[in-house]
Design an enzyme around this catalytic site. Structure first.
Site, PDB file in Angstrom:
ATOM      1  N   GLU A  37       9.150 -15.374 -10.028  1.00 12.70           N
ATOM      2  CA  GLU A  37       8.335 -14.225  -9.639  1.00 12.70           C
ATOM      3  C   GLU A  37       7.831 -13.415 -10.820  1.00 12.70           C
ATOM      4  O   GLU A  37       6.792 -12.782 -10.729  1.00 12.70           O
ATOM      5  CB  GLU A  37       9.057 -13.322  -8.635  1.00 12.70           C
ATOM      6  CG  GLU A  37      10.222 -12.556  -9.177  1.00 12.70           C
ATOM      7  CD  GLU A  37      10.919 -11.704  -8.125  1.00 12.70           C
ATOM      8  OE1 GLU A  37      10.240 -11.125  -7.278  1.00 12.70           O
ATOM      9  OE2 GLU A  37      12.165 -11.630  -8.164  1.00 12.70           O
ATOM     10  N   LYS A  86      14.073 -15.231  -9.435  1.00 12.88           N
ATOM     11  CA  LYS A  86      13.820 -14.239 -10.498  1.00 12.88           C
ATOM     12  C   LYS A  86      12.854 -14.812 -11.523  1.00 12.88           C
ATOM     13  O   LYS A  86      11.926 -14.152 -11.957  1.00 12.88           O
ATOM     14  CB  LYS A  86      15.107 -13.850 -11.227  1.00 12.88           C
ATOM     15  CG  LYS A  86      16.055 -12.907 -10.580  1.00 12.88           C
ATOM     16  CD  LYS A  86      15.574 -11.492 -10.394  1.00 12.88           C
ATOM     17  CE  LYS A  86      14.746 -11.376  -9.154  1.00 12.88           C
ATOM     18  NZ  LYS A  86      15.346 -11.129  -7.910  1.00 12.88           N
ATOM     19  N   ARG A 123       5.140  -0.100  -6.039  1.00 16.42           N
ATOM     20  CA  ARG A 123       5.120  -0.830  -4.771  1.00 16.42           C
ATOM     21  C   ARG A 123       4.189  -2.041  -4.810  1.00 16.42           C
ATOM     22  O   ARG A 123       4.287  -2.920  -3.947  1.00 16.42           O
ATOM     23  CB  ARG A 123       4.671   0.107  -3.632  1.00 16.42           C
ATOM     24  CG  ARG A 123       5.616   1.261  -3.399  1.00 16.42           C
ATOM     25  CD  ARG A 123       4.965   2.317  -2.524  1.00 16.42           C
ATOM     26  NE  ARG A 123       4.816   1.873  -1.155  1.00 16.42           N
ATOM     27  CZ  ARG A 123       5.719   2.050  -0.210  1.00 16.42           C
ATOM     28  NH1 ARG A 123       6.846   2.654  -0.497  1.00 16.42           N
ATOM     29  NH2 ARG A 123       5.508   1.640   1.016  1.00 16.42           N
ATOM     30  N   LYS A 156       6.602  -4.340  -3.889  1.00 12.64           N
ATOM     31  CA  LYS A 156       8.016  -3.992  -3.829  1.00 12.64           C
ATOM     32  C   LYS A 156       8.478  -3.827  -2.391  1.00 12.64           C
ATOM     33  O   LYS A 156       9.590  -4.168  -2.034  1.00 12.64           O
ATOM     34  CB  LYS A 156       8.247  -2.701  -4.607  1.00 12.64           C
ATOM     35  CG  LYS A 156       9.696  -2.275  -4.706  1.00 12.64           C
ATOM     36  CD  LYS A 156      10.475  -3.241  -5.579  1.00 12.64           C
ATOM     37  CE  LYS A 156      11.959  -2.963  -5.589  1.00 12.64           C
ATOM     38  NZ  LYS A 156      12.723  -4.121  -6.089  1.00 12.64           N
ATOM     39  N   GLU A 202      18.780 -17.414  -6.296  1.00 15.44           N
ATOM     40  CA  GLU A 202      18.320 -16.108  -6.785  1.00 15.44           C
ATOM     41  C   GLU A 202      17.824 -16.212  -8.233  1.00 15.44           C
ATOM     42  O   GLU A 202      16.812 -15.600  -8.595  1.00 15.44           O
ATOM     43  CB  GLU A 202      19.462 -15.089  -6.635  1.00 15.44           C
ATOM     44  CG  GLU A 202      19.193 -13.709  -7.181  1.00 15.44           C
ATOM     45  CD  GLU A 202      17.997 -12.993  -6.570  1.00 15.44           C
ATOM     46  OE1 GLU A 202      17.428 -13.469  -5.577  1.00 15.44           O
ATOM     47  OE2 GLU A 202      17.606 -11.951  -7.127  1.00 15.44           O
ATOM     48  N   HIS A 262      19.913 -36.348  -3.875  1.00 16.66           N
ATOM     49  CA  HIS A 262      19.111 -36.721  -2.700  1.00 16.66           C
ATOM     50  C   HIS A 262      17.621 -36.462  -2.935  1.00 16.66           C
ATOM     51  O   HIS A 262      16.862 -36.379  -1.983  1.00 16.66           O
ATOM     52  CB  HIS A 262      19.612 -35.956  -1.471  1.00 16.66           C
ATOM     53  CG  HIS A 262      21.043 -36.243  -1.152  1.00 16.66           C
ATOM     54  ND1 HIS A 262      21.461 -37.446  -0.628  1.00 16.66           N
ATOM     55  CD2 HIS A 262      22.162 -35.504  -1.334  1.00 16.66           C
ATOM     56  CE1 HIS A 262      22.765 -37.429  -0.473  1.00 16.66           C
ATOM     57  NE2 HIS A 262      23.221 -36.265  -0.900  1.00 16.66           N
ATOM     58  N   CYS A 319       0.818  -1.214   0.000  1.00 20.15           N
ATOM     59  CA  CYS A 319       0.000   0.000   0.000  1.00 20.15           C
ATOM     60  C   CYS A 319       0.853   1.265   0.000  1.00 20.15           C
ATOM     61  O   CYS A 319       1.935   1.294   0.568  1.00 20.15           O
ATOM     62  CB  CYS A 319      -0.878   0.053   1.238  1.00 20.15           C
ATOM     63  SG  CYS A 319      -1.834  -1.413   1.528  1.00 20.15           S
ATOM     64  N   TRP A 359      -3.019  -2.765  -1.287  1.00 23.92           N
ATOM     65  CA  TRP A 359      -2.608  -4.158  -1.559  1.00 23.92           C
ATOM     66  C   TRP A 359      -3.364  -4.981  -0.538  1.00 23.92           C
ATOM     67  O   TRP A 359      -3.119  -4.869   0.672  1.00 23.92           O
ATOM     68  CB  TRP A 359      -1.095  -4.267  -1.369  1.00 23.92           C
ATOM     69  CG  TRP A 359      -0.474  -5.530  -1.856  1.00 23.92           C
ATOM     70  CD1 TRP A 359      -0.087  -5.802  -3.132  1.00 23.92           C
ATOM     71  CD2 TRP A 359      -0.104  -6.662  -1.071  1.00 23.92           C
ATOM     72  NE1 TRP A 359       0.491  -7.044  -3.189  1.00 23.92           N
ATOM     73  CE2 TRP A 359       0.498  -7.599  -1.936  1.00 23.92           C
ATOM     74  CE3 TRP A 359      -0.223  -6.988   0.284  1.00 23.92           C
ATOM     75  CZ2 TRP A 359       0.976  -8.834  -1.499  1.00 23.92           C
ATOM     76  CZ3 TRP A 359       0.249  -8.208   0.717  1.00 23.92           C
ATOM     77  CH2 TRP A 359       0.840  -9.119  -0.176  1.00 23.92           C
ATOM     78  N   ASN A 407      -2.028   2.140   5.763  1.00 28.61           N
ATOM     79  CA  ASN A 407      -1.172   1.003   5.385  1.00 28.61           C
ATOM     80  C   ASN A 407      -0.892   0.214   6.651  1.00 28.61           C
ATOM     81  O   ASN A 407      -0.713   0.806   7.706  1.00 28.61           O
ATOM     82  CB  ASN A 407       0.194   1.464   4.864  1.00 28.61           C
ATOM     83  CG  ASN A 407       0.092   2.300   3.620  1.00 28.61           C
ATOM     84  OD1 ASN A 407      -0.946   2.362   2.998  1.00 28.61           O
ATOM     85  ND2 ASN A 407       1.185   2.939   3.270  1.00 28.61           N
ATOM     86  N   GLY A 408      -0.769  -1.097   6.513  1.00 28.18           N
ATOM     87  CA  GLY A 408      -0.414  -1.898   7.690  1.00 28.18           C
ATOM     88  C   GLY A 408      -1.586  -2.742   8.136  1.00 28.18           C
ATOM     89  O   GLY A 408      -2.564  -2.924   7.406  1.00 28.18           O
TER      90      GLY A 408
HETATM   91  O1  M6R Z   1      13.143  -4.627   0.547  1.00 28.16           O
HETATM   92  P1  M6R Z   1      13.669  -5.973   0.957  1.00 28.16           P
HETATM   93  O2  M6R Z   1      15.013  -6.255   0.384  1.00 28.16           O
HETATM   94  O3  M6R Z   1      13.642  -6.177   2.435  1.00 28.16           O
HETATM   95  O4  M6R Z   1      12.656  -6.999   0.336  1.00 28.16           O
HETATM   96  C1  M6R Z   1      12.744  -8.366   0.604  1.00 28.16           C
HETATM   97  C2  M6R Z   1      12.012  -9.173  -0.439  1.00 28.16           C
HETATM   98  O5  M6R Z   1      10.656  -8.862  -0.420  1.00 28.16           O
HETATM   99  C3  M6R Z   1      12.559  -8.900  -1.847  1.00 28.16           C
HETATM  100  O6  M6R Z   1      13.940  -9.136  -1.895  1.00 28.16           O
HETATM  101  C4  M6R Z   1      11.868  -9.788  -2.888  1.00 28.16           C
HETATM  102  O7  M6R Z   1      12.159 -11.118  -2.659  1.00 28.16           O
HETATM  103  C5  M6R Z   1      12.330  -9.337  -4.264  1.00 28.16           C
HETATM  104  N1  M6R Z   1      11.409  -8.411  -4.817  1.00 28.16           N
HETATM  105  C6  M6R Z   1      12.527 -10.437  -5.206  1.00 28.16           C
HETATM  106  O8  M6R Z   1      12.998  -9.988  -6.428  1.00 28.16           O
END
Ligand code: M6R
Length: 614
Positions: free
Chosen positions: A494, A491, A27, A609, A487, A510, A2, A75, A101-102
């Site tokens: 997501e 990527k 965001r 984000k 990672e 395993h 949000c 959100w 927000n929250g």
């Molecule tokens: O802002 P942050 O680094 O704390 O966010 C943590 C995760 O939400 C963030 O790294 C998320 O996994 C990425 N958007 C993935 O690409």
């Protein structure tokens, strides 16, 4: 997650709010809305499910005359994304409109109590409970809005950034925060509000970061006032916003994600600047130097993070252990906070977060602090909550990352961990000076080597066409390449919504090896390092089961070329620096596969984000 925008002043309130909402789109959100207070004191709320452009369409024939307003991108947490659940929410008598927000954790308790007093609720949100509570207090106590907000927030358990406007009070916004970001922008006879500085960067660079448990009283013609939850006035510290408007634009790229991938030679240079000096002989990280004793006497380092930042932290662990000989543990912040962690004052907790606002990471910091640990932050957003809550830290300085999929922040975090490890090794004497200089010297060349690696772009785009319709992917790596595999898989999943798993290559036998067949592509990160021979046998194991292999290898590698279906050659660098290079082709591969599938790479479904709720 949000976002909040607010404005009081003589400009076009609607334009400031709608453009501010567009800036916060990155965001992540699923509905948007705004409340406008007209010069005569009328209060209008407009909202729409979906994109900010839907809200714009909805507002096209509405009365937009206003001198103050608040706006929101939502959100969904409590209640599905819908017009009615979108913010702002009216109080039942229509006197107040509020954005939030929250999460209000005790909302059900408050709701039941208000219902007993006759309050009716029209939505499923915790936010409506907050606005009704404020209005109930305001009317029962016959008090000013600010006092009602203060009284209400004293009853609330949970996290919030909120803003509220009142009918008949055309030039005032009352806003407050606890564990969710809120920034006030100070202009000339106009005041802005935002979840970050992006909504108002073109109007002012003077900002005040609202602290936890502070209420901001924004009134046209009066200086900003901050009060705490007891009602005492607090000092207003005006800071300079470290952000420029060009950083928020795509700069000719079709997507922020691609721009951010290609920015990496520059962002890494920015991050290194002033920190590796004298050609690599000295590493200057003030956050470490100023607390030398803590690092010299540390029994243990615990790194807490989420998502991509957690993957960077796994690399941080290897770097710190290899170079400094300090035992390091890496924890998901969300698990750490509920694990009753054993922490002593001689432990250092490093919190890693691009946004600096991740709720779980913030909570982990509070726990670590309460147990007496020294807490160090590694963040990107200057002035965010995490850098303010930690005892010391280092900014990664890669500029705003708008694409939801983290790219330049990942390499920035890995780079900062490398510089931290070198700086600590230098003060501890855990590495020979010549070895420090060798690694630091190579680090200075990394931006150019990343640029060279980015030349793989066209090959990767072509390669992506072959795998666009794969349903699953396996990513394998060992040592420094294992977190890179994790990672790479994150990527891909997501932004393309393809299932992908990252694994340490030796673990394959395993279990995951059972998945391998001609339908399951495997990406193997196999630079020439001390585990190279081992990973060659992993490549053979995949090949002998008919799996197709995309391998990231060091330039000139002939062995894996003969085994793999596709190889992407990257420049040769010391083993501890390989992740800064090998992660680049994986970022491009996931980008192009998602684009081929027509996905919205900058704003993937369900993702935010900045994850400011649990
Ligand atoms: O802002 P942050 O680094 O704390 O966010 C943590 C995760 O939400 C963030 O790294 C998320 O996994 C990425 N958007 C993935 O690409």
């Amino acid at each position: 997650m949000c976002g909040i925008v607010g404005y009081v002043g003589g400009g076009s309130v609607y334009n400031v709010l709608i453009n501010g909402l567009k800036r916060l789109e990155y965001r992540g959100y699923d509905s948007a809305g705004m409340a406008l207070v007209s010069p005569g004191g009328d209060l209008h709320v407009y909202k729409a499910k979906g994109k900010v452009s839907n809200l714009e369409d909805f507002c096209a024939d509405k009365n937009l005359e206003a001198v103050a307003g608040i706006a929101h991108t939502r959100w969904a947490t409590h209640g599905e994304p819908s017009d009615s659940n979108a913010h702002p929410h009216y109080s039942e008598d229509g006197e107040l409109a509020l954005v939030h927000n929250g999460t209000i954790e005790n909302y059900q308790l408050l709701k039941d109590a208000l219902a007993q007093h006759g309050c009716k609720f029209h939505t499923e949100t915790d936010t409506e409970v907050l606005v009704q509570l404020i209005e109930y207090i305001r009317t029962t106590n016959e008090c000013e809005l600010v006092d009602a907000v203060r009284e209400a927030l004293n009853q609330v358990v949970g996290a919030y950034a909120m803003a509220v406007v009142e009918k008949g009070n055309p030039d005032t916004i009352i806003a407050a925060r606890k564990s969710s970001p809120l920034v006030v922008g100070i202009g000339d006879d106009e005041t802005f509000l935002g979840s970050d500085g992006t909504p108002f960067i073109e109007y002012t660079n003077k900002v005040v970061y609202v602290d936890d448990d502070q209420i901001a009283v924004i009134k046209r013609g009066e200086p900003l006032k901050l009060i705490n939850l007891k009602g005492s006035e607090e000092k207003v510290n005006v800071k300079k916003l470290e952000l420029s408007i060009t950083q928020l634009e795509k700069g000719g790229y079709p997507h922020f994600m691609l721009k951010e991938i290609f920015e990496q030679p520059n962002t890494l240079t920015d991050s290194i600047r002033g920190r590796i000096v004298e050609g690599g002989r000295r590493i200057i990280l003030n956050g470490v130097m100023d607390h030398k004793d803590k690092f010299l006497n540390a029994n243990r380092i615990i790194i807490v993070a989420c998502g991509t930042s957690w993957h960077a932290s796994l690399l941080g662990k290897q770097l710190l252990q290899d170079m400094c000989g300090i035992p390091v543990e890496v924890e998901y912040a969300s698990e750490f906070r509920y694990s009753n962690p054993v922490i002593t004052p001689r432990d250092i907790v490093i919190a890693v977060s691009q946004s600096g606002e991740t709720a779980d990471t913030l909570a982990a910091i509070q726990i670590a602090k309460s147990k007496g640990a020294f807490v160090y932050g590694v963040s990107n957003v200057v002035g965010a909550s995490i850098p303010r809550e930690t005892h010391s830290g280092t900014y990664i300085h890669v500029g705003p990352e708008i694409g939801v999929a983290s790219t330049k922040a990942f390499t920035g975090q890995v780079l900062v961990f490398t510089m931290m490890a070198l700086a600590i090794a230098q003060i501890k004497g855990s590495m020979e000076q010549k070895d420090i200089e060798a690694v630091a010297g190579c680090l200075l060349r990394i931006p150019d080597l990343v640029k060279e690696t980015l030349r793989l772009n066209d090959d990767i785009q072509r390669l992506s066409l072959i795998y666009t319709y794969a349903r699953n992917f396996l990513y394998l790596g060992r040592g420094y390449s294992y977190p890179v595999a994790l990672e790479g898989a994150l990527k891909l999943k997501e932004i393309s919504y393809i299932h992908a798993e990252g694994y340490p290559a030796a673990e394959m036998k395993h279990g995951p090896i059972a998945l391998i067949d001609s339908e399951m592509p495997t990406v193997i990160i196999a630079p020439k390092d001390h585990l190279y021979e081992k990973i060659v046998s992993n490549v053979q194991q995949v090949k002998s089961r008919g799996g197709s292999i995309i391998a990231i290898v060091t330039k000139g590698d002939t062995t894996i070329r003969e085994l793999a279906n596709h190889v992407l050659e990257v420049p040769d660098v010391p083993e501890c620096l390989t992740p800064l290079i090998t992660s680049i082709p994986l970022q491009l591969l996931s980008y192009y596969i998602a684009i081929n599938k027509g996905k919205n790479v900058d704003m993937p479904r369900n993702l935010a984000k900045s994850v400011t709720v649990e």
